[in-house]
Design a protein around this motif. Structure first.
Motif, PDB file in Angstrom:
ATOM      1  N   UNK A  35       0.804  -1.249  -0.064  1.00 12.83           N
ATOM      2  CA  UNK A  35       0.029  -0.043   0.046  1.00 12.83           C
ATOM      3  C   UNK A  35       0.833   1.333  -0.121  1.00 12.83           C
ATOM      4  N   UNK A  36       1.809   1.146  -0.770  1.00 17.33           N
ATOM      5  CA  UNK A  36       2.813   2.409  -0.902  1.00 17.33           C
ATOM      6  C   UNK A  36       2.316   3.578  -1.285  1.00 17.33           C
ATOM      7  N   UNK A  37       1.060   3.650  -2.043  1.00 24.80           N
ATOM      8  CA  UNK A  37       0.424   4.949  -2.312  1.00 24.80           C
ATOM      9  C   UNK A  37      -0.695   5.623  -1.417  1.00 24.80           C
ATOM     10  N   UNK A  38      -1.013   4.718  -0.304  1.00 26.37           N
ATOM     11  CA  UNK A  38      -1.758   5.018   0.484  1.00 26.37           C
ATOM     12  C   UNK A  38      -1.333   5.864   1.575  1.00 26.37           C
ATOM     13  N   UNK A  39      -2.098   6.853   2.321  1.00 22.25           N
ATOM     14  CA  UNK A  39      -1.640   7.511   3.479  1.00 22.25           C
ATOM     15  C   UNK A  39      -1.352   6.551   4.558  1.00 22.25           C
ATOM     16  N   UNK A  40      -2.379   5.810   4.962  1.00 16.52           N
ATOM     17  CA  UNK A  40      -2.155   4.748   5.984  1.00 16.52           C
ATOM     18  C   UNK A  40      -2.693   3.510   5.578  1.00 16.52           C
ATOM     19  N   UNK A  41      -2.378   2.360   6.185  1.00 19.48           N
ATOM     20  CA  UNK A  41      -3.221   0.996   5.755  1.00 19.48           C
ATOM     21  C   UNK A  41      -2.813   0.027   6.880  1.00 19.48           C
ATOM     22  N   UNK A  42      -3.512  -0.920   7.026  1.00 17.57           N
ATOM     23  CA  UNK A  42      -3.265  -1.812   7.907  1.00 17.57           C
ATOM     24  C   UNK A  42      -3.936  -3.336   7.160  1.00 17.57           C
ATOM     25  N   UNK A  43      -3.447  -4.490   7.635  1.00 17.71           N
ATOM     26  CA  UNK A  43      -3.977  -5.932   7.261  1.00 17.71           C
ATOM     27  C   UNK A  43      -3.805  -6.718   8.557  1.00 17.71           C
ATOM     28  N   UNK A  44      -5.160  -7.228   8.831  1.00 15.98           N
ATOM     29  CA  UNK A  44      -5.139  -8.140   9.927  1.00 15.98           C
ATOM     30  C   UNK A  44      -5.749  -9.320   9.722  1.00 15.98           C
ATOM     31  N   UNK A  45      -5.749 -10.472  10.487  1.00 12.43           N
ATOM     32  CA  UNK A  45      -6.479 -11.753  10.226  1.00 12.43           C
ATOM     33  C   UNK A  45      -7.486 -11.336  11.565  1.00 12.43           C
ATOM     34  N   UNK A  46      -8.785 -11.753  11.048  1.00 14.72           N
ATOM     35  CA  UNK A  46      -9.897 -11.305  11.735  1.00 14.72           C
ATOM     36  C   UNK A  46      -9.912 -12.280  13.157  1.00 14.72           C
ATOM     37  N   UNK A  47      -9.912 -13.520  13.039  1.00 10.71           N
ATOM     38  CA  UNK A  47      -9.854 -14.056  14.405  1.00 10.71           C
ATOM     39  C   UNK A  47      -8.850 -13.836  15.496  1.00 10.71           C
ATOM     40  N   UNK A 177      -6.284   3.541  10.424  1.00  8.32           N
ATOM     41  CA  UNK A 177      -6.559   2.500   9.976  1.00  8.32           C
ATOM     42  C   UNK A 177      -6.514   1.236  10.965  1.00  8.32           C
ATOM     43  N   UNK A 178      -5.642   1.429  12.092  1.00  7.66           N
ATOM     44  CA  UNK A 178      -5.584   0.529  13.124  1.00  7.66           C
ATOM     45  C   UNK A 178      -7.195   0.467  13.632  1.00  7.66           C
ATOM     46  N   UNK A 179      -7.472   1.530  14.299  1.00  8.04           N
ATOM     47  CA  UNK A 179      -9.105   1.476  14.769  1.00  8.04           C
ATOM     48  C   UNK A 179     -10.222   1.157  13.790  1.00  8.04           C
ATOM     49  N   UNK A 180     -10.085   1.416  12.547  1.00  6.84           N
ATOM     50  CA  UNK A 180     -11.063   0.933  11.569  1.00  6.84           C
ATOM     51  C   UNK A 180     -10.940  -0.659  11.462  1.00  6.84           C
ATOM     52  N   UNK A 181      -9.868  -1.176  11.324  1.00  4.64           N
ATOM     53  CA  UNK A 181      -9.854  -2.706  11.568  1.00  4.64           C
ATOM     54  C   UNK A 181     -10.130  -3.245  12.620  1.00  4.64           C
ATOM     55  N   UNK A 258      -6.508   4.238   3.662  1.00  3.58           N
ATOM     56  CA  UNK A 258      -6.884   5.387   3.933  1.00  3.58           C
ATOM     57  C   UNK A 258      -6.333   6.477   2.879  1.00  3.58           C
ATOM     58  N   UNK A 259      -6.907   7.276   2.317  1.00  6.80           N
ATOM     59  CA  UNK A 259      -6.251   8.284   1.414  1.00  6.80           C
ATOM     60  C   UNK A 259      -5.923   8.083   0.042  1.00  6.80           C
ATOM     61  N   UNK A 260      -6.299   6.994  -0.462  1.00  2.19           N
ATOM     62  CA  UNK A 260      -5.749   6.749  -2.033  1.00  2.19           C
ATOM     63  C   UNK A 260      -6.428   7.806  -3.002  1.00  2.19           C
ATOM     64  N   UNK A 261      -5.646   7.840  -4.019  1.00  2.00           N
ATOM     65  CA  UNK A 261      -6.081   9.086  -5.023  1.00  2.00           C
ATOM     66  C   UNK A 261      -7.213   8.783  -5.718  1.00  2.00           C
TER      67      UNK A 261
END
Length: 391
Positions: A35-47, A177-181, A258-261
């Motif tokens: 996600x190098x073009x985003x302002x912020x990002x996160x990827x989590x496993x749900x469980x 991004x952390x809180x949204x996840x 967050x924040x993609x163009x």
């Protein structure tokens, strides 16, 4: 001779280390490009909530309509408690009908069921439907926003401050991004929600001359197998945002940007993150949601004990091909619990550890309401207790 031996040893060391070093460097480079073009990002496993990728995930930014994840969470929570039904009618106020931006064009005084309002929120990102539900649940926008912020605090979200239930621009309305996840992780405990967030198109007012076509603002639902949510967002300030959920086999992941163009850029980065997760990791389920784990004694209750069940699916995450080692589950129950007890009330904790390392910590909840015991029930118990002592 010594010189030749030294050179030979160096060559052997290089060849023994290089494959692993190259592999690690390749993985790190691949991860860095997700996600190098985003302002912020996160990827989590749900469980498990394990973070698989992170880029400035605690940066406070406007979340736009991803705000509605919390709005939907409070709606689903109320239904889980038995205080709201899908068939309940919701009346639209003049204020709710006046919302700008994305809407389902509710008119003042118009009534829809909770189910229809959820369609309007989850599929069409209706600001009017969100406000109508907020007023229905708490009586006013202000009281509902208080509940949103209370829930954020309860979930341990430190980057989030809500000012409205829609995501329309308002000073100080921020998240990360952390809180949204983590909000999405909590929302996905309610498995029925994906029947709304994962629907690509539907209709409202079907049997009227005002039939309204809903098309999901999350196009990945149609174009990426396994995607079933959750919420897009866009304002001029926030740019293009998305909290996406996808499930393949036993594994569900949540990706946030967050924040993609552009929408294309946003969807492309989410796709890369999902591909990375499903290609590199696997989930090993341990418990299903609502699985009976323990019985807890209740003081002065209508019944002597209540069933405690899991509040969410519980799993262990590993890299693909890794063995699960020594997994151990531990149960801790609250002491001296007295009636009344509400359904879904947290009364214990289930922890999962691997060789002493904490992997998962999840609440155990009551599977039903329990009222206080009546006079005659308490009298019978007292007499029965004394009879056993006298034997």
């Amino acid at each position: 001779m010594k010189r030749h031996l030294s050179i030979l040893l160096i060559i052997m060391m290089v060849f023994s280390i290089t494959p692993q070093a190259f592999a690690k460097e390749k993985d790190e480079k691949k991860s860095a490009e997700l996600a190098h073009e985003a302002k912020s990002a996160v990827l989590i496993e749900r469980d498990t909530g394990q973070v698989l990728y992170d880029k400035n995930s605690h940066e406070q930014l406007p979340p736009a309509s991803m705000t509605k994840i919390m709005t939907m969470l409070l709606i689903m929570e109320r239904m889980e408690q038995g205080k709201l039904k899908m068939s309940d009618k919701v009346r639209t106020s003049e204020y709710a009908a006046s919302m700008g931006g994305s809407q389902i064009f509710l008119e003042p005084g118009e009534e829809m069921t909770v189910e229809e309002m959820l369609k309007g929120i989850a599929i069409a990102s209706g600001n009017d439907a969100s406000m109508a539900m907020a007023e229905h649940l708490e009586g006013s926008k202000e009281e509902f926003v208080n509940k949103m912020n209370e829930k954020a605090k309860e979930l341990g979200l430190k980057d989030t401050v809500f000012k409205n239930p829609t995501g329309l621009p308002e000073e100080g309305h921020v998240s990360s991004a952390h809180d949204m996840a983590l909000m999405a992780k909590e929302l996905l405990k309610y498995e029925k929600i994906t029947s709304f967030t994962g629907t690509y198109e539907d209709y409202l007012r079907e049997n009227t001359d005002k039939k309204f076509w809903l098309v999901n603002t999350n196009r990945l639902i149609k174009f990426y197998p396994g995607v079933d949510g959750i919420k897009t967002g866009f304002t001029q300030e926030a740019k293009y945002c998305l909290t996406a959920s996808a499930k393949k086999g036993n594994m569900r992941v949540i990706a946030v940007v967050f924040g993609a163009s552009t929408p294309k850029e946003r969807n492309g980065q989410i796709t890369k993150m999902l591909d990375f997760a499903f290609s590199q990791y696997e989930t090993h389920p341990l418990y299903k949601k609502n699985q009976l784990v323990e019985k807890l004694k209740i003081n002065k209750g209508k019944e002597k004990t209540i069933n405690l069940v899991t509040s969410e699916p519980i799993s262990v995450l590993t890299k693909k091909g890794e063995d699960i080692k020594k997994i151990k589950a531990e149960i801790k129950l609250k002491k001296d619990v007295s009636a009344p007890v509400e359904k879904a009330q947290a009364l214990g904790t289930l922890t999962v550890k691997n060789e002493g390392k904490l992997l998962v910590e999840s609440p155990l909840v009551a599977d039903s309401d329990m009222d206080k015991a009546g006079f005659w029930t308490m009298t019978k118990r007292t007499l029965s207790h004394w009879a056993k002592i006298m034997e």
